[in-house]
Design a protein around this motif. Structure first.
Motif, PDB file in Angstrom:
ATOM      1  N   PHE A  61      -6.042   3.837  -5.074  1.00  0.00           N
ATOM      2  CA  PHE A  61      -5.824   2.554  -5.330  1.00  0.00           C
ATOM      3  C   PHE A  61      -4.716   2.068  -4.227  1.00  0.00           C
ATOM      4  O   PHE A  61      -3.744   2.704  -3.760  1.00  0.00           O
ATOM      5  N   PHE A  62      -5.356   1.004  -3.528  1.00  0.00           N
ATOM      6  CA  PHE A  62      -4.410   0.383  -2.217  1.00  0.00           C
ATOM      7  C   PHE A  62      -4.131  -1.103  -2.605  1.00  0.00           C
ATOM      8  O   PHE A  62      -5.011  -1.856  -2.851  1.00  0.00           O
ATOM      9  N   LEU A  63      -2.791  -1.423  -2.316  1.00  0.00           N
ATOM     10  CA  LEU A  63      -2.421  -2.699  -2.449  1.00  0.00           C
ATOM     11  C   LEU A  63      -1.595  -3.252  -1.214  1.00  0.00           C
ATOM     12  O   LEU A  63      -0.588  -2.608  -0.945  1.00  0.00           O
ATOM     13  N   VAL A  64      -2.108  -4.222  -0.354  1.00  0.00           N
ATOM     14  CA  VAL A  64      -1.170  -4.109   0.900  1.00  0.00           C
ATOM     15  C   VAL A  64      -0.086  -5.375   0.567  1.00  0.00           C
ATOM     16  O   VAL A  64      -0.396  -6.507   0.089  1.00  0.00           O
ATOM     17  N   LEU A  80      -8.212  -5.212   4.385  1.00  0.00           N
ATOM     18  CA  LEU A  80      -7.317  -5.817   3.578  1.00  0.00           C
ATOM     19  C   LEU A  80      -6.245  -6.617   4.152  1.00  0.00           C
ATOM     20  O   LEU A  80      -5.316  -5.916   5.029  1.00  0.00           O
ATOM     21  N   GLU A  81      -6.030  -7.769   3.671  1.00  0.00           N
ATOM     22  CA  GLU A  81      -4.825  -8.652   3.895  1.00  0.00           C
ATOM     23  C   GLU A  81      -3.721  -8.432   2.972  1.00  0.00           C
ATOM     24  O   GLU A  81      -4.155  -7.901   1.768  1.00  0.00           O
ATOM     25  N   GLU A  82      -2.561  -8.798   3.082  1.00  0.00           N
ATOM     26  CA  GLU A  82      -1.753  -8.830   2.166  1.00  0.00           C
ATOM     27  C   GLU A  82      -2.067  -9.533   0.938  1.00  0.00           C
ATOM     28  O   GLU A  82      -2.670 -10.601   0.732  1.00  0.00           O
ATOM     29  N   GLY A  83      -1.664  -8.975  -0.176  1.00  0.00           N
ATOM     30  CA  GLY A  83      -2.026  -9.425  -1.675  1.00  0.00           C
ATOM     31  C   GLY A  83      -3.374  -9.026  -2.059  1.00  0.00           C
ATOM     32  O   GLY A  83      -3.953  -9.427  -2.960  1.00  0.00           O
ATOM     33  N   GLU A  84      -3.872  -8.107  -1.057  1.00  0.00           N
ATOM     34  CA  GLU A  84      -5.491  -7.785  -1.394  1.00  0.00           C
ATOM     35  C   GLU A  84      -5.479  -6.154  -1.695  1.00  0.00           C
ATOM     36  O   GLU A  84      -4.621  -5.347  -1.404  1.00  0.00           O
ATOM     37  N   VAL A  85      -6.196  -5.833  -2.689  1.00  0.00           N
ATOM     38  CA  VAL A  85      -6.437  -4.644  -3.488  1.00  0.00           C
ATOM     39  C   VAL A  85      -8.072  -4.079  -3.154  1.00  0.00           C
ATOM     40  O   VAL A  85      -8.726  -4.712  -3.099  1.00  0.00           O
ATOM     41  N   LEU A 106       0.545   2.412  -3.332  1.00  0.00           N
ATOM     42  CA  LEU A 106      -0.368   3.271  -3.606  1.00  0.00           C
ATOM     43  C   LEU A 106      -0.216   3.539  -4.871  1.00  0.00           C
ATOM     44  O   LEU A 106       0.942   3.841  -5.494  1.00  0.00           O
ATOM     45  N   ILE A 107      -1.209   3.859  -5.765  1.00  0.00           N
ATOM     46  CA  ILE A 107      -1.288   4.444  -7.185  1.00  0.00           C
ATOM     47  C   ILE A 107      -1.974   5.573  -7.423  1.00  0.00           C
ATOM     48  O   ILE A 107      -3.217   5.393  -7.180  1.00  0.00           O
ATOM     49  N   GLU A 108      -1.667   6.618  -7.572  1.00  0.00           N
ATOM     50  CA  GLU A 108      -2.525   7.982  -7.987  1.00  0.00           C
ATOM     51  C   GLU A 108      -1.854   8.582  -8.938  1.00  0.00           C
ATOM     52  O   GLU A 108      -0.674   8.894  -9.072  1.00  0.00           O
ATOM     53  N   PRO A 109      -2.744   9.633  -9.407  1.00  0.00           N
ATOM     54  CA  PRO A 109      -2.152  10.734 -10.331  1.00  0.00           C
ATOM     55  C   PRO A 109      -1.034  11.452  -9.609  1.00  0.00           C
ATOM     56  O   PRO A 109      -1.379  11.791  -8.323  1.00  0.00           O
ATOM     57  N   LEU A 110      -0.012  11.779 -10.288  1.00  0.00           N
ATOM     58  CA  LEU A 110       1.031  12.850  -9.708  1.00  0.00           C
ATOM     59  C   LEU A 110       0.209  13.960  -9.447  1.00  0.00           C
ATOM     60  O   LEU A 110      -0.536  14.602 -10.092  1.00  0.00           O
TER      61      LEU A 110
END
Lengths: 130, 130
Positions: A61-64, A80-85, A106-110
């Motif tokens: 997961f990516f969020l700018v 990806l611009e700011e505010g885009e996933v 970023l969100i990923e499993p530990l």
């Protein structure tokens, strides 16, 4: 703390993402700012080109938060611009890059290694809490 | 698609969060804009007071995209501004509220009911893809 909860985040902490990002300046070295069940919530500064890699076992997961991030895929580039996933599906090779510094959530499993199947790259970073 | 992947997101889709938020106007009715493994990534508009509830089985991730969100806990209130994150630990009673409309990113396991143990409230919302 169980195996799936290696970090202890005090419930009293809210997290200001910009303040966390102001605490470091290196690129491609994610800092974990919170956990969500057995996932880590990371902020990272990206400038230049990362390494081609894939994660066999997890989506990515990516969020700018600031700037512009390019995620190169084998057949195209997602900009990806700011505010885009964008969520890179598991197993899909990708190479993040940014011409100018971008700030990304970023969100990923530990336990997910930032360089995935390219672990051992000089860009492979240890998990760091901040 | 397995049981844990009820939504199919095309890999070609990047998601502009503000554009998704512009597509609806109701409050406390999250829309799923992406999935990450067996988690949903939701956007929601919050105005007024939600319902006290807890999620027995999952932490609850909030990132404020616009405005100000108050998360009432039994012993205090966490006030989140734009760019701030708070994770309500599993089992902890909370009540989100906003005096003026706030836009919030939520991440929870697929199947998580927005009102948790207060399911059946008039604020309980079905999962909706947008």
């Amino acid at each position: 703390m169980g195996r799936d909860r290696p970090y202890l985040i005090s419930m009293s902490d809210k997290v200001n993402l910009a303040a966390k990002l102001a605490l470091f300046s290196d690129h491609f070295s994610p800092r974990t700012v919170a956990t969500l069940n057995d996932y880590k919530v990371d902020v990272v500064k990206i400038q230049g080109e990362f390494v081609w890699h894939a994660h066999a076992d997890t989506d990515d997961f990516f969020l700018v938060l600031k700037g512009q991030l390019e995620i190169e895929l084998r057949d195209r580039t997602v900009v990806l611009e700011e505010g885009e996933v964008f969520v890179v599906p598991r197993g899909v090779e990708h190479c993040p890059r940014a011409r100018r510094e971008a700030h990304v959530l970023l969100i990923e499993p530990l336990g997910t290694v930032n360089t995935g199947d390219a672990a051992g790259s000089e860009l492979t970073a240890a998990e760091q809490m901040i």
